[in-house]
Design a protein around this motif. Structure first.
Motif, PDB file in Angstrom:
ATOM      1  N   ASN A 162       0.801  -1.267  -0.077  1.00  0.00           N
ATOM      2  CA  ASN A 162       0.022   0.206   0.130  1.00  0.00           C
ATOM      3  C   ASN A 162       0.988   1.571  -0.085  1.00  0.00           C
ATOM      4  O   ASN A 162       2.148   1.611   1.073  1.00  0.00           O
ATOM      5  N   GLU A 163       0.766   1.992  -0.594  1.00  0.00           N
ATOM      6  CA  GLU A 163       1.242   3.069  -1.635  1.00  0.00           C
ATOM      7  C   GLU A 163       2.628   3.005  -1.020  1.00  0.00           C
ATOM      8  O   GLU A 163       3.450   3.943   0.108  1.00  0.00           O
ATOM      9  N   THR A 164       3.471   2.286  -1.660  1.00  0.00           N
ATOM     10  CA  THR A 164       4.814   1.870  -1.446  1.00  0.00           C
ATOM     11  C   THR A 164       5.633   2.556  -2.156  1.00  0.00           C
ATOM     12  O   THR A 164       7.050   2.623  -3.359  1.00  0.00           O
ATOM     13  N   ASN A 165       5.891   3.687  -1.655  1.00  0.00           N
ATOM     14  CA  ASN A 165       6.487   4.881  -2.478  1.00  0.00           C
ATOM     15  C   ASN A 165       8.656   4.547  -2.114  1.00  0.00           C
ATOM     16  O   ASN A 165       9.347   4.701  -2.394  1.00  0.00           O
ATOM     17  N   PRO A 206      -7.200 -13.990  -9.893  1.00  0.00           N
ATOM     18  CA  PRO A 206      -6.822 -11.957  -9.157  1.00  0.00           C
ATOM     19  C   PRO A 206      -5.750 -11.361 -10.119  1.00  0.00           C
ATOM     20  O   PRO A 206      -5.646 -12.028  -9.962  1.00  0.00           O
ATOM     21  N   ARG A 207      -6.168  -9.940 -10.048  1.00  0.00           N
ATOM     22  CA  ARG A 207      -5.494  -9.125 -10.658  1.00  0.00           C
ATOM     23  C   ARG A 207      -4.457  -8.876  -9.551  1.00  0.00           C
ATOM     24  O   ARG A 207      -5.225  -8.244  -8.953  1.00  0.00           O
ATOM     25  N   VAL A 208      -3.117  -8.629  -9.689  1.00  0.00           N
ATOM     26  CA  VAL A 208      -1.962  -8.282  -9.041  1.00  0.00           C
ATOM     27  C   VAL A 208      -1.392  -6.010  -9.635  1.00  0.00           C
ATOM     28  O   VAL A 208      -1.723  -5.381 -10.716  1.00  0.00           O
ATOM     29  N   MET A 209      -1.926  -5.403  -8.281  1.00  0.00           N
ATOM     30  CA  MET A 209      -1.877  -3.905  -8.518  1.00  0.00           C
ATOM     31  C   MET A 209      -0.381  -3.759  -7.812  1.00  0.00           C
ATOM     32  O   MET A 209      -0.432  -4.104  -6.331  1.00  0.00           O
ATOM     33  N   LEU A 210       0.222  -2.805  -8.405  1.00  0.00           N
ATOM     34  CA  LEU A 210       1.226  -2.014  -7.473  1.00  0.00           C
ATOM     35  C   LEU A 210       0.739  -0.731  -7.650  1.00  0.00           C
ATOM     36  O   LEU A 210      -0.236  -0.014  -8.058  1.00  0.00           O
ATOM     37  N   HIS A 211       0.968   0.488  -5.805  1.00  0.00           N
ATOM     38  CA  HIS A 211       0.227   1.113  -5.544  1.00  0.00           C
ATOM     39  C   HIS A 211       1.527   2.355  -4.833  1.00  0.00           C
ATOM     40  O   HIS A 211       1.849   2.471  -4.456  1.00  0.00           O
ATOM     41  N   ILE A 212       1.901   3.803  -5.485  1.00  0.00           N
ATOM     42  CA  ILE A 212       2.203   4.422  -5.501  1.00  0.00           C
ATOM     43  C   ILE A 212       1.756   5.638  -5.144  1.00  0.00           C
ATOM     44  O   ILE A 212       0.484   6.684  -5.539  1.00  0.00           O
ATOM     45  N   ALA A 213       2.440   6.254  -4.151  1.00  0.00           N
ATOM     46  CA  ALA A 213       1.610   7.589  -3.647  1.00  0.00           C
ATOM     47  C   ALA A 213       1.706   9.241  -4.287  1.00  0.00           C
ATOM     48  O   ALA A 213       3.239   9.142  -4.287  1.00  0.00           O
ATOM     49  N   GLN A 214       0.613   9.343  -4.688  1.00  0.00           N
ATOM     50  CA  GLN A 214       0.639  10.539  -5.594  1.00  0.00           C
ATOM     51  C   GLN A 214       2.019  10.917  -7.306  1.00  0.00           C
ATOM     52  O   GLN A 214       2.874   9.667  -7.323  1.00  0.00           O
TER      53      GLN A 214
END
Length: 455
Positions: A162-165, A206-214
């Motif tokens: 989650n938000e892996t900046n 299941p689809r894989v999502m990677l998540h970055i903040a901003q």
């Protein structure tokens, strides 16, 4: 593209109008989602939500309002709360599926909040070596999904972090250091493999999502991740809050467009929110105040609705695939609170007023008649060993390789109806700037655009 002005001047006198004569294909799906991970806690705290004067269930309300996906977070072992653990997540997924919603399961890989500023390792993993942390991360992800599947609760999408900046499974001190990509890639790829393996073993995908903040952080992050060998994902998720971002809404759209042409993944805004007031219903400070407002969107119910509608249309017009609202039902209650105060830090950014009545902004956003992009296929006759395409629709990404299909090279994308694009192709990336080009006007149906043969 090398010099947009130069490219435009090279356009041949070839103009194509697309639309009515083309065969219509299915519109690409979009995600309109809500993160209501607080839902169980809110209900246990006595929160009441109303629409049309009647009490409503959160999941049922958002499904009826037009949402198609619920996003639910999971922590490893949150001993400071009884929520967002596996038992609570099962309750949430059951409610979501009963309401007819798809589910995006958001692994934080922490016992507490993981976000753009911190990625603190779960206490059980903190002293493990990196290889053993990767094994633990794999096992936690895989075993969680297998257990959910046994109970008919397999999510449709899974966030690996989650938000892996910053570097995941880390510490507050290391959050200030540059990412160690060898380590980061080992951990990410362990999580991705766990999702793929669980899907294969259960006959699901299941689809894989990677998540970055901003959005300003996304392009450098994914460039580095790709070099480190993180490539097997389906969706790029972005957080976008004007308070914490240096990019305007228009720049967000440009970022989305570049990302989707650079990586083989859908792109969406998986977190956003907007206040309907700057007032406070409790003693807990609001996270979104005057510093969160954007010119033209006042802190009113209508301002909140227009922000969401305009943002969603921008995402779709930029080739993105949807928008999620973060915690639209985190209202203030008299019995519950957070470690930062009694009540809620978000009640002024919910889509219910301080009395629990719907503001109408959720319904107005989710049921809006959006103009969706159409599938456009650029096609060049295969007379060379390779082909590259460039055009103004790429937003400066530069020449992209085309795919050989039979006797043609193909490049598929989604473009907004009513837009006009100038495109050329050549045997090498360097030659595209001098190649003959076509200008195509995009209609409201799927279309194929033939590109000039090379001299």
């Amino acid at each position: 593209m090398r010099g947009k002005r130069r490219f435009t001047l090279a356009v041949a006198a070839s103009v194509i109008s697309l639309g009515a004569a083309q065969a219509e294909s299915a519109k690409p799906p979009i995600y309109l989602g809500v993160d209501i991970s607080y839902a169980n806690e809110m209900d246990d705290c006595g929160a009441v939500y109303k629409a049309g004067g009647k009490a409503v269930d959160q999941y049922q309300f958002f499904r009826a309002a037009g949402a198609n996906t619920a996003r639910i977070r999971i922590w490893n072992d949150p001993d400071w709360t009884t929520y967002s653990n596996l038992a609570d997540v099962k309750r949430s997924l059951g409610r979501a599926k009963a309401a007819g919603l798809q589910v995006l399961l958001d692994f934080h890989y922490s016992d507490d909040w993981a976000d753009g500023d911190k990625q603190v390792a779960p206490k059980a993993w903190a002293k493990l070596s990196t290889p053993d942390q990767a094994k633990a991360l794999y096992a936690f992800t895989h075993d969680t999904l297998i257990e959910l599947n046994r109970e008919g609760l397999m999510p449709d999408l899974v966030q690996v972090g989650n938000e892996t900046n910053g570097e995941i499974v880390s510490s507050l001190a290391k959050a200030k250091e540059p990412i160690h990509w060898d380590r980061n890639a080992l951990l990410f790829n362990a999580g991705i493999k766990a999702v793929r393996d669980a899907g294969r073993e259960t006959g699901t995908k299941p689809r894989v999502m990677l998540h970055i903040a901003q959005p300003e952080n996304a392009e450098p992050w994914f460039e580095a991740a790709t070099k480190a060998g993180i490539t097997d994902y389906d969706v790029i998720g972005l957080s976008y809050y004007s308070k914490w971002s240096k990019r305007s809404m228009a720049q967000l759209g440009q970022t989305i467009n570049r990302l989707r042409h650079t990586y083989a993944a859908d792109v969406l805004v998986v977190e956003t929110a907007y206040p309907f007031t700057t007032e406070n219903a409790d003693a807990s400070p609001n996270l979104l105040g005057e510093d969160s407002l954007i010119a033209g969107y006042p802190a009113t119910a209508d301002g909140q609705r227009r922000y969401l509608v305009d943002l969603t249309q921008l995402v779709l017009s930029s080739g993105g695939t949807g928008v999620f609202y973060w915690e639209p039902a985190w209202v203030s209650t008299k019995t519950c609170g957070t470690r930062w105060g009694k009540g809620s830090n978000w009640e002024n950014a919910a889509v219910f007023d301080f009395k629990g009545q719907t503001l109408g902004s959720a319904e107005g956003w989710l049921k809006h008649a959006y103009v969706r992009p159409v599938e456009v296929t650029f096609k060049a006759k295969a007379t060379t060993e390779a082909a590259f395409i460039d055009g103004d629709f790429l937003d400066g990404v530069g020449p992209r390789p085309m795919t050989r299909e039979g006797e043609a090279f193909i490049y598929r994308t989604r473009l907004a109806p009513g837009s006009s694009v100038t495109v050329a192709a050549a045997a090498t990336a360097a030659a595209v700037a001098e190649a003959p080009a076509v200008t195509a006007s995009i209609g409201d149906r799927a279309a194929s655009v033939p590109l000039p043969e090379q001299p």
